[in-house]
Design a protein around this motif. Sequence first.
Motif, PDB file in Angstrom:
ATOM      1  N   ARG A   1       0.829  -1.210   0.000  1.00  0.00           N
ATOM      2  CA  ARG A   1       0.000   0.000   0.000  1.00  0.00           C
ATOM      3  C   ARG A   1       0.862   1.257   0.000  1.00  0.00           C
ATOM      4  O   ARG A   1       0.591   2.213  -0.730  1.00  0.00           O
ATOM      5  N   ALA A   2       1.913   1.264   0.840  1.00  0.00           N
ATOM      6  CA  ALA A   2       2.790   2.440   0.914  1.00  0.00           C
ATOM      7  C   ALA A   2       3.487   2.676  -0.419  1.00  0.00           C
ATOM      8  O   ALA A   2       3.561   3.816  -0.895  1.00  0.00           O
ATOM      9  N   PHE A   3       3.994   1.597  -1.027  1.00  0.00           N
ATOM     10  CA  PHE A   3       4.670   1.762  -2.316  1.00  0.00           C
ATOM     11  C   PHE A   3       3.695   2.286  -3.366  1.00  0.00           C
ATOM     12  O   PHE A   3       4.027   3.198  -4.128  1.00  0.00           O
ATOM     13  N   ALA A   4       2.484   1.732  -3.412  1.00  0.00           N
ATOM     14  CA  ALA A   4       1.484   2.198  -4.383  1.00  0.00           C
ATOM     15  C   ALA A   4       1.167   3.677  -4.173  1.00  0.00           C
ATOM     16  O   ALA A   4       1.014   4.433  -5.144  1.00  0.00           O
ATOM     17  N   ALA A   5       1.078   4.113  -2.916  1.00  0.00           N
ATOM     18  CA  ALA A   5       0.790   5.518  -2.623  1.00  0.00           C
ATOM     19  C   ALA A   5       1.939   6.422  -3.074  1.00  0.00           C
ATOM     20  O   ALA A   5       1.705   7.494  -3.652  1.00  0.00           O
ATOM     21  N   ILE A   6       3.170   6.000  -2.813  1.00  0.00           N
ATOM     22  CA  ILE A   6       4.334   6.785  -3.251  1.00  0.00           C
ATOM     23  C   ILE A   6       4.353   6.871  -4.771  1.00  0.00           C
ATOM     24  O   ILE A   6       4.531   7.949  -5.350  1.00  0.00           O
ATOM     25  N   GLU A   7       4.151   5.750  -5.418  1.00  0.00           N
ATOM     26  CA  GLU A   7       4.193   5.684  -6.884  1.00  0.00           C
ATOM     27  C   GLU A   7       3.112   6.554  -7.527  1.00  0.00           C
ATOM     28  O   GLU A   7       3.343   7.166  -8.572  1.00  0.00           O
TER      29      GLU A   7
ATOM     30  N   PRO B   1       2.511  12.500  -7.264  1.00  0.00           N
ATOM     31  CA  PRO B   1       3.543  13.258  -7.984  1.00  0.00           C
ATOM     32  C   PRO B   1       4.490  14.041  -7.073  1.00  0.00           C
ATOM     33  O   PRO B   1       5.514  14.533  -7.525  1.00  0.00           O
ATOM     34  N   ARG B   2       4.189  14.130  -5.787  1.00  0.00           N
ATOM     35  CA  ARG B   2       5.066  14.819  -4.840  1.00  0.00           C
ATOM     36  C   ARG B   2       5.965  13.855  -4.081  1.00  0.00           C
ATOM     37  O   ARG B   2       6.650  14.264  -3.155  1.00  0.00           O
ATOM     38  N   ASN B   3       5.962  12.589  -4.457  1.00  0.00           N
ATOM     39  CA  ASN B   3       6.790  11.580  -3.808  1.00  0.00           C
ATOM     40  C   ASN B   3       7.529  10.765  -4.842  1.00  0.00           C
ATOM     41  O   ASN B   3       6.955  10.407  -5.879  1.00  0.00           O
ATOM     42  N   GLU B   4       8.778  10.466  -4.544  1.00  0.00           N
ATOM     43  CA  GLU B   4       9.584   9.613  -5.414  1.00  0.00           C
ATOM     44  C   GLU B   4      10.426   8.682  -4.548  1.00  0.00           C
ATOM     45  O   GLU B   4      11.090   9.137  -3.621  1.00  0.00           O
ATOM     46  N   LEU B   5      10.374   7.413  -4.850  1.00  0.00           N
ATOM     47  CA  LEU B   5      11.290   6.453  -4.265  1.00  0.00           C
ATOM     48  C   LEU B   5      12.339   6.191  -5.328  1.00  0.00           C
ATOM     49  O   LEU B   5      12.015   5.741  -6.433  1.00  0.00           O
ATOM     50  N   LEU B   6      13.583   6.518  -5.019  1.00  0.00           N
ATOM     51  CA  LEU B   6      14.661   6.466  -6.004  1.00  0.00           C
ATOM     52  C   LEU B   6      15.690   5.424  -5.603  1.00  0.00           C
ATOM     53  O   LEU B   6      15.952   5.223  -4.414  1.00  0.00           O
ATOM     54  N   VAL B   7      16.250   4.763  -6.607  1.00  0.00           N
ATOM     55  CA  VAL B   7      17.275   3.748  -6.358  1.00  0.00           C
ATOM     56  C   VAL B   7      18.501   4.033  -7.208  1.00  0.00           C
ATOM     57  O   VAL B   7      18.419   4.644  -8.278  1.00  0.00           O
ATOM     58  N   LEU B   8      19.625   3.573  -6.700  1.00  0.00           N
ATOM     59  CA  LEU B   8      20.889   3.597  -7.422  1.00  0.00           C
ATOM     60  C   LEU B   8      21.242   2.133  -7.652  1.00  0.00           C
ATOM     61  O   LEU B   8      21.322   1.359  -6.702  1.00  0.00           O
ATOM     62  N   THR B   9      21.423   1.765  -8.918  1.00  0.00           N
ATOM     63  CA  THR B   9      21.726   0.373  -9.246  1.00  0.00           C
ATOM     64  C   THR B   9      23.070   0.298  -9.951  1.00  0.00           C
ATOM     65  O   THR B   9      23.582   1.294 -10.445  1.00  0.00           O
ATOM     66  N   ASP B  10      23.597  -0.903 -10.025  1.00  0.00           N
ATOM     67  CA  ASP B  10      24.924  -1.078 -10.597  1.00  0.00           C
ATOM     68  C   ASP B  10      24.917  -1.369 -12.088  1.00  0.00           C
ATOM     69  O   ASP B  10      25.960  -1.492 -12.682  1.00  0.00           O
ATOM     70  N   GLU B  11      23.730  -1.519 -12.684  1.00  0.00           N
ATOM     71  CA  GLU B  11      23.676  -1.878 -14.098  1.00  0.00           C
ATOM     72  C   GLU B  11      22.376  -1.380 -14.707  1.00  0.00           C
ATOM     73  O   GLU B  11      21.342  -1.412 -14.064  1.00  0.00           O
ATOM     74  N   ALA B  12      22.426  -0.968 -15.957  1.00  0.00           N
ATOM     75  CA  ALA B  12      21.231  -0.506 -16.644  1.00  0.00           C
ATOM     76  C   ALA B  12      20.249  -1.664 -16.804  1.00  0.00           C
ATOM     77  O   ALA B  12      20.639  -2.802 -17.007  1.00  0.00           O
TER      78      ALA B  12
ATOM     79  N   GLN C   1      13.992   8.334  -0.445  1.00  0.00           N
ATOM     80  CA  GLN C   1      12.689   8.857  -0.823  1.00  0.00           C
ATOM     81  C   GLN C   1      12.770  10.372  -0.811  1.00  0.00           C
ATOM     82  O   GLN C   1      13.303  10.968   0.126  1.00  0.00           O
ATOM     83  N   LEU C   2      12.250  10.980  -1.860  1.00  0.00           N
ATOM     84  CA  LEU C   2      12.135  12.436  -1.943  1.00  0.00           C
ATOM     85  C   LEU C   2      10.663  12.799  -1.893  1.00  0.00           C
ATOM     86  O   LEU C   2       9.853  12.229  -2.628  1.00  0.00           O
ATOM     87  N   THR C   3      10.314  13.716  -1.002  1.00  0.00           N
ATOM     88  CA  THR C   3       8.962  14.236  -0.917  1.00  0.00           C
ATOM     89  C   THR C   3       9.038  15.739  -1.118  1.00  0.00           C
ATOM     90  O   THR C   3       9.833  16.418  -0.463  1.00  0.00           O
TER      91      THR C   3
END
Length: 160
Positions: free
Chosen positions: A38-44, A47-58, A76-78
């Motif tokens: 539920r929390a992930f769906a709400a963040i997604e 438009p004022r919330n972003e869950l961002l990741v840094l990954t090692d490969e495209a 997470q950026l809000t």
Amino acid sequence: MIFREATRRDLPAVLALLADEVAVPDPASISVGEAHERAFAAIEADPRNELLVLTDEADPAGGSDAPGEVVLGCLQLTYIPGLGQNGKERALVEAVRIRADRRGSGLGAELMRLAVERARERGCGLVQLTSSKRRTAAHRFYERLGFARSHEGFKLHLEP
């Protein structure tokens, strides 16, 4: 390194980063509960919330189940509208984590640099964050990045 918005497939890896700051839990061992979904769906959806990741490969498919891809960090950026800062939004940074076995390699600084740049591009007038008083190494890290201790924070935990 790839910096991107998290997808649902990244959720176990993000929860693994948040679960343990010392070890490197296997994302496959992480139980994703209904509340997480539920929390992930709400963040997604917000438009004022972003869950961002840094990954090692495209990953052209946009998910962490691609062979060889590993989520190395997250945050997470809000974006908060307000009347201060001449009406500019402020960006709140939360849940910053880098995999324990990759700390000290500059990934955290890169993750924060990219987040600040994202906020700047959006027109934010301020980037703010809080950090637990126990995380003294994190405090030194944020100060090295130019963040200043400007306020005392207060929290009130609400029990169900």
